[in-house]
Scaffold this motif. Structure first.
Motif, PDB file in Angstrom:
ATOM      1  N   GLY A 199       0.789  -1.217   0.000  1.00  0.00           N
ATOM      2  CA  GLY A 199       0.000   0.000   0.000  1.00  0.00           C
ATOM      3  C   GLY A 199       0.822   1.268   0.000  1.00  0.00           C
ATOM      4  N   LEU A 200       2.164   1.150  -0.140  1.00  0.00           N
ATOM      5  CA  LEU A 200       3.039   2.321  -0.113  1.00  0.00           C
ATOM      6  C   LEU A 200       3.446   2.715  -1.529  1.00  0.00           C
ATOM      7  CD1 LEU A 200       5.451   1.331   2.798  1.00  0.00           C
ATOM      8  CD2 LEU A 200       3.353   2.672   2.945  1.00  0.00           C
ATOM      9  N   TRP A 201       3.861   3.945  -1.658  1.00  0.00           N
ATOM     10  CA  TRP A 201       4.428   4.449  -2.908  1.00  0.00           C
ATOM     11  C   TRP A 201       5.901   4.071  -2.933  1.00  0.00           C
ATOM     12  CZ3 TRP A 201       7.114   9.547  -3.913  1.00  0.00           C
ATOM     13  CH2 TRP A 201       7.257   9.791  -5.286  1.00  0.00           C
ATOM     14  N   ARG A 202       6.310   3.235  -3.881  1.00  0.00           N
ATOM     15  CA  ARG A 202       7.697   2.768  -3.983  1.00  0.00           C
ATOM     16  C   ARG A 202       8.236   3.145  -5.359  1.00  0.00           C
ATOM     17  NH1 ARG A 202       9.535  -1.445  -0.836  1.00  0.00           N
ATOM     18  NH2 ARG A 202      11.426  -1.150  -2.072  1.00  0.00           N
ATOM     19  N   PRO A 203       8.632   4.401  -5.569  1.00  0.00           N
ATOM     20  CA  PRO A 203       9.004   4.872  -6.906  1.00  0.00           C
ATOM     21  C   PRO A 203      10.446   4.543  -7.264  1.00  0.00           C
ATOM     22  CG  PRO A 203       9.215   6.661  -5.356  1.00  0.00           C
ATOM     23  CD  PRO A 203       8.712   5.485  -4.561  1.00  0.00           C
ATOM     24  N   TRP A 204      10.737   4.566  -8.562  1.00  0.00           N
ATOM     25  CA  TRP A 204      12.105   4.579  -9.052  1.00  0.00           C
ATOM     26  C   TRP A 204      12.642   6.007  -8.938  1.00  0.00           C
ATOM     27  CZ3 TRP A 204      14.375   0.024 -10.157  1.00  0.00           C
ATOM     28  CH2 TRP A 204      13.545  -1.055 -10.435  1.00  0.00           C
ATOM     29  N   ALA A 205      13.956   6.139  -8.962  1.00  0.00           N
ATOM     30  CA  ALA A 205      14.572   7.463  -8.826  1.00  0.00           C
ATOM     31  C   ALA A 205      14.076   8.427  -9.898  1.00  0.00           C
ATOM     32  CB  ALA A 205      16.094   7.339  -8.880  1.00  0.00           C
ATOM     33  N   GLU A 206      13.983   7.945 -11.139  1.00  0.00           N
ATOM     34  CA  GLU A 206      13.539   8.812 -12.227  1.00  0.00           C
ATOM     35  C   GLU A 206      12.112   9.304 -12.001  1.00  0.00           C
ATOM     36  OE1 GLU A 206      14.731   5.777 -12.504  1.00  0.00           O
ATOM     37  OE2 GLU A 206      16.707   6.068 -13.461  1.00  0.00           O
ATOM     38  N   GLU A 207      11.281   8.468 -11.412  1.00  0.00           N
ATOM     39  CA  GLU A 207       9.902   8.850 -11.133  1.00  0.00           C
ATOM     40  C   GLU A 207       9.845   9.957 -10.079  1.00  0.00           C
ATOM     41  OE1 GLU A 207       5.748   6.758  -9.575  1.00  0.00           O
ATOM     42  OE2 GLU A 207       7.558   5.562  -9.882  1.00  0.00           O
ATOM     43  N   VAL A 208      10.706   9.867  -9.075  1.00  0.00           N
ATOM     44  CA  VAL A 208      10.757  10.903  -8.040  1.00  0.00           C
ATOM     45  C   VAL A 208      11.150  12.245  -8.640  1.00  0.00           C
ATOM     46  CG1 VAL A 208      11.859  11.639  -5.897  1.00  0.00           C
ATOM     47  CG2 VAL A 208      11.348   9.220  -6.259  1.00  0.00           C
ATOM     48  N   LEU A 209      12.184  12.252  -9.443  1.00  0.00           N
ATOM     49  CA  LEU A 209      12.661  13.505 -10.030  1.00  0.00           C
ATOM     50  C   LEU A 209      11.633  14.104 -10.982  1.00  0.00           C
ATOM     51  CD1 LEU A 209      16.412  12.580 -10.651  1.00  0.00           C
ATOM     52  CD2 LEU A 209      15.454  13.995  -8.818  1.00  0.00           C
ATOM     53  N   ALA A 210      10.946  13.255 -11.748  1.00  0.00           N
ATOM     54  CA  ALA A 210       9.913  13.756 -12.645  1.00  0.00           C
ATOM     55  C   ALA A 210       8.759  14.361 -11.856  1.00  0.00           C
ATOM     56  CB  ALA A 210       9.407  12.629 -13.543  1.00  0.00           C
ATOM     57  N   LEU A 211       8.374  13.711 -10.767  1.00  0.00           N
ATOM     58  CA  LEU A 211       7.306  14.230  -9.928  1.00  0.00           C
ATOM     59  C   LEU A 211       7.689  15.585  -9.335  1.00  0.00           C
ATOM     60  CD1 LEU A 211       5.009  12.420  -7.488  1.00  0.00           C
ATOM     61  CD2 LEU A 211       6.491  14.185  -6.538  1.00  0.00           C
ATOM     62  N   MET A 212       8.917  15.708  -8.849  1.00  0.00           N
ATOM     63  CA  MET A 212       9.354  16.964  -8.245  1.00  0.00           C
ATOM     64  C   MET A 212       9.418  18.082  -9.279  1.00  0.00           C
ATOM     65  SD  MET A 212       9.462  16.195  -5.136  1.00  0.00           S
ATOM     66  CE  MET A 212      10.149  17.727  -4.479  1.00  0.00           C
ATOM     67  N   LYS A 213       9.859  17.767 -10.474  1.00  0.00           N
ATOM     68  CA  LYS A 213       9.903  18.774 -11.534  1.00  0.00           C
ATOM     69  C   LYS A 213       8.494  19.251 -11.868  1.00  0.00           C
ATOM     70  CE  LYS A 213      11.705  19.713 -16.169  1.00  0.00           C
ATOM     71  NZ  LYS A 213      12.336  20.966 -15.720  1.00  0.00           N
ATOM     72  N   GLY A 214       7.556  18.316 -11.906  1.00  0.00           N
ATOM     73  CA  GLY A 214       6.182  18.676 -12.185  1.00  0.00           C
ATOM     74  C   GLY A 214       5.565  19.542 -11.094  1.00  0.00           C
ATOM     75  N   ALA A 215       6.121  19.463  -9.885  1.00  0.00           N
ATOM     76  CA  ALA A 215       5.614  20.260  -8.769  1.00  0.00           C
ATOM     77  C   ALA A 215       6.324  21.606  -8.643  1.00  0.00           C
ATOM     78  CB  ALA A 215       5.756  19.476  -7.465  1.00  0.00           C
TER      79      ALA A 215
END
Length: 237
Positions: A199-215
């Motif tokens: 039930g947790l969010w377990r992202p890849w590194a690239e997914e984290v950086l893309a999410l932060m850029k989008g924010a």
């Protein structure tokens, strides 16, 4: 509640200013927020299943510090210790001058490291009761996806392992961006994928950086085994 914190508060529903006297009241939308056990309750969402359990089994927050001291080393494959994690936290955020917000503060480990100008926010009364006893300072009940603060209130925001628990991590990142002033910084620590999610969010590194850029952030992610340390700053306009 310290005097410097009061002007930073805002209604988590409409973001209007709050009047605090006996309780918090929003003149804009009429919402009222009570103090519960000495904690101002600014939560704007329902209790989550894992917090329901933690809030009814107080042994969990009481034992959390013992786990926290060991978990950084275990999950990083002994590439990082909690002491080194806290040094990186301070090195990244303290130069902004504060004030500082620790989202998902738990028992207040990050908040204490950030000093007197840090406030801890968490949706769990059980964890915050432990935090206040072990690491005295300002704490509020609230959710990372609906931060009860005005825009540009903080110089630095810290988000520890709570990153993996957000039902909406993008919304949490957008809220962190909203409460940071221009030039503000964010420090994060999270468990990276792959792995059983539970039930947790377990992202890849690239997914984290893309999410932060989008924010609205730019930054980097430093990998230590299964852990990632996120060092981000507000993207200039």
């Amino acid at each position: 509640m310290p005097p410097w914190l009061l002007p930073l508060l805002a209604c988590p529903r409409c973001r209007g200013r709050l009047e605090v006297e006996g309780e918090a009241r929003c003149p804009t939308c009429g919402a009222r927020y009570a103090f519960r056990g000495g904690l101002l309750d600014l939560r704007a969402g329902r209790e989550r299943p894992h917090l329901w359990l933690a809030n009814r089994l107080p042994l969990i927050p009481l034992l959390y510090d013992a786990w926290r001291r060991r978990s950084t080393g275990l999950l990083s494959g002994k590439k990082l210790t909690l002491a080194e994690e806290l040094v990186r936290l301070r090195d990244w955020l303290l130069p902004t001058g504060g004030p500082f917000l620790d989202v998902g503060t738990g028992t207040g480990v990050y908040r204490e490291a950030l000093g007197e100008r840090g406030v801890g926010l968490d949706p769990s009364p059980a964890f915050l009761w432990v935090a206040r006893r072990r690491r005295p300072g300002p704490y509020l009940l609230g959710h990372g996806e609906a931060l009860p603060f005005r825009e540009g209130a903080f110089g630095g925001v810290a988000v520890g392992p709570t990153w993996n628990e957000f039902p909406d991590p993008l919304r949490a990142a957008q809220e962190a961006r909203r409460v940071l002033r221009p030039g503000g910084r964010l420090f994060g620590m999270l468990l990276l994928g792959p792995g059983p999610p539970w039930g947790l969010w377990r992202p890849w590194a690239e997914e984290v950086l893309a999410l932060m850029k989008g924010a609205g952030f730019r930054g980097r992610l430093e990998g230590f085994g299964r852990l990632g340390l996120l060092l981000a700053e507000v993207e200039p306009p």
